[in-house]
Design a protein around this motif. Sequence first.
Motif, PDB file in Angstrom:
ATOM      1  N   GLY A   1       0.810  -1.215   0.000  1.00 11.96           N
ATOM      2  CA  GLY A   1       0.000   0.000   0.000  1.00 11.96           C
ATOM      3  C   GLY A   1       0.841   1.262   0.000  1.00 11.96           C
ATOM      4  O   GLY A   1       2.031   1.257   0.305  1.00 11.96           O
ATOM      5  N   ALA A   2       0.186   2.363  -0.320  1.00 13.64           N
ATOM      6  CA  ALA A   2       0.859   3.658  -0.435  1.00 13.64           C
ATOM      7  C   ALA A   2       1.087   4.273   0.940  1.00 13.64           C
ATOM      8  O   ALA A   2       0.480   3.875   1.937  1.00 13.64           O
ATOM      9  N   ALA A   3       1.962   5.264   0.974  1.00 11.65           N
ATOM     10  CA  ALA A   3       2.243   5.984   2.214  1.00 11.65           C
ATOM     11  C   ALA A   3       1.103   6.928   2.553  1.00 11.65           C
ATOM     12  O   ALA A   3       0.370   7.394   1.671  1.00 11.65           O
ATOM     13  N   GLY A   4       0.933   7.216   3.854  1.00 11.40           N
ATOM     14  CA  GLY A   4      -0.068   8.172   4.306  1.00 11.40           C
ATOM     15  C   GLY A   4       0.482   9.583   4.296  1.00 11.40           C
ATOM     16  O   GLY A   4       1.448   9.893   3.580  1.00 11.40           O
ATOM     17  N   ILE A   5      -0.092  10.455   5.136  1.00  8.36           N
ATOM     18  CA  ILE A   5       0.291  11.865   5.090  1.00  8.36           C
ATOM     19  C   ILE A   5       1.716  12.104   5.593  1.00  8.36           C
ATOM     20  O   ILE A   5       2.310  13.136   5.285  1.00  8.36           O
ATOM     21  N   ASP A   6       2.269  11.139   6.365  1.00 13.56           N
ATOM     22  CA  ASP A   6       3.648  11.304   6.848  1.00 13.56           C
ATOM     23  C   ASP A   6       4.677  10.842   5.831  1.00 13.56           C
ATOM     24  O   ASP A   6       5.879  10.947   6.052  1.00 13.56           O
ATOM     25  N   LYS A   7       4.193  10.286   4.700  1.00  8.83           N
ATOM     26  CA  LYS A   7       5.044   9.855   3.581  1.00  8.83           C
ATOM     27  C   LYS A   7       5.954   8.673   3.925  1.00  8.83           C
ATOM     28  O   LYS A   7       6.899   8.383   3.202  1.00  8.83           O
ATOM     29  N   MET A   8       5.670   7.985   5.034  1.00  8.69           N
ATOM     30  CA  MET A   8       6.474   6.825   5.401  1.00  8.69           C
ATOM     31  C   MET A   8       6.027   5.603   4.593  1.00  8.69           C
ATOM     32  O   MET A   8       4.875   5.178   4.703  1.00  8.69           O
ATOM     33  N   PRO A   9       6.915   4.998   3.793  1.00  7.72           N
ATOM     34  CA  PRO A   9       6.546   3.782   3.059  1.00  7.72           C
ATOM     35  C   PRO A   9       6.554   2.576   3.989  1.00  7.72           C
ATOM     36  O   PRO A   9       7.134   2.605   5.086  1.00  7.72           O
ATOM     37  N   VAL A  10       5.915   1.508   3.549  1.00 10.83           N
ATOM     38  CA  VAL A  10       5.856   0.283   4.350  1.00 10.83           C
ATOM     39  C   VAL A  10       7.260  -0.224   4.676  1.00 10.83           C
ATOM     40  O   VAL A  10       7.504  -0.761   5.761  1.00 10.83           O
ATOM     41  N   SER A  11       8.199  -0.039   3.761  1.00 14.76           N
ATOM     42  CA  SER A  11       9.564  -0.534   3.965  1.00 14.76           C
ATOM     43  C   SER A  11      10.267   0.106   5.156  1.00 14.76           C
ATOM     44  O   SER A  11      11.228  -0.452   5.688  1.00 14.76           O
ATOM     45  N   GLU A  12       9.799   1.266   5.605  1.00  7.45           N
ATOM     46  CA  GLU A  12      10.435   1.947   6.739  1.00  7.45           C
ATOM     47  C   GLU A  12       9.744   1.669   8.072  1.00  7.45           C
ATOM     48  O   GLU A  12      10.154   2.183   9.111  1.00  7.45           O
ATOM     49  N   LEU A  13       8.690   0.848   8.050  1.00 10.19           N
ATOM     50  CA  LEU A  13       7.944   0.604   9.284  1.00 10.19           C
ATOM     51  C   LEU A  13       8.785  -0.120  10.330  1.00 10.19           C
ATOM     52  O   LEU A  13       8.783   0.259  11.508  1.00 10.19           O
ATOM     53  N   LYS A  14       9.514  -1.156   9.936  1.00  8.65           N
ATOM     54  CA  LYS A  14      10.289  -1.940  10.907  1.00  8.65           C
ATOM     55  C   LYS A  14      11.309  -1.097  11.655  1.00  8.65           C
ATOM     56  O   LYS A  14      11.322  -1.098  12.899  1.00  8.65           O
ATOM     57  N   PRO A  15      12.189  -0.364  10.953  1.00  4.30           N
ATOM     58  CA  PRO A  15      13.146   0.462  11.707  1.00  4.30           C
ATOM     59  C   PRO A  15      12.464   1.544  12.543  1.00  4.30           C
ATOM     60  O   PRO A  15      12.957   1.896  13.628  1.00  4.30           O
ATOM     61  N   TYR A  16      11.342   2.065  12.069  1.00  6.86           N
ATOM     62  CA  TYR A  16      10.616   3.071  12.842  1.00  6.86           C
ATOM     63  C   TYR A  16      10.100   2.469  14.147  1.00  6.86           C
ATOM     64  O   TYR A  16      10.206   3.091  15.212  1.00  6.86           O
ATOM     65  N   LEU A  17       9.558   1.250  14.065  1.00  6.98           N
ATOM     66  CA  LEU A  17       9.055   0.596  15.271  1.00  6.98           C
ATOM     67  C   LEU A  17      10.186   0.238  16.227  1.00  6.98           C
ATOM     68  O   LEU A  17      10.034   0.354  17.451  1.00  6.98           O
ATOM     69  N   GLN A  18      11.309  -0.200  15.689  1.00  3.95           N
ATOM     70  CA  GLN A  18      12.443  -0.541  16.548  1.00  3.95           C
ATOM     71  C   GLN A  18      12.896   0.656  17.375  1.00  3.95           C
ATOM     72  O   GLN A  18      13.302   0.511  18.530  1.00  3.95           O
ATOM     73  N   LYS A  19      12.775   1.825  16.806  1.00  2.00           N
ATOM     74  CA  LYS A  19      13.207   3.038  17.486  1.00  2.00           C
ATOM     75  C   LYS A  19      12.128   3.640  18.375  1.00  2.00           C
ATOM     76  O   LYS A  19      12.438   4.208  19.434  1.00  2.00           O
TER      77      LYS A  19
END
Length: 201
Positions: A40-58
Amino acid sequence: MPNSTLERRNDTPNEVQLIERLVERKNLMKAYSRVMRNKGAAGIDKMPVSELKPYLQKNWQGIKRELLDGNYYPKPVKRIDIPKPGGGIRQLGIPTVLDRLIQQALHQVMSPIFDPYFSESSYGFRPRKSAHGAIKQAKKFQLEGKRWVVDMDLANFFDEVNHDILMSRVARKVGDKKVLLLIRRYLNTGIMFSGIIKHTS
């Protein structure tokens, strides 16, 4: 006279701890796998699905604390208009990938509470149900001699549904006030279109 609301709530054990079940690792890993699979596409924060894991880790520990404390606020949904092949416009709402994760985790703990009360003839967005199943059932009815199939859809239901009535129905089965607050915030989070946020109520 017994309190009918309390009687209905007692149908579901441990519902008061629903927010804790939402943030359990097993539930979140299942939700994460589903979000990654759906892409799926990114929302208003422009975060792609591929960046979810590192974002959650942090950031997950802080997000988890906000959810448990009832202090999490979802971001507005990005709206895009998609032309329909036969004419007209289909409006598509795209939550942020983080909100898609939380919504999926929420769906997984709430579905067992509500699904047993749905009609057996309801095939949309349910476990082990699909459009293919609806077609198979329609063919079975046809072989039994029935001649009519009625396809119904509630146009713009989520744009027009009364949130207070909807929440009162949800509260009949869900006693966790933090989960109810989270659902209400998702309903009211608003829509961003062409850079402008329109709040919903």
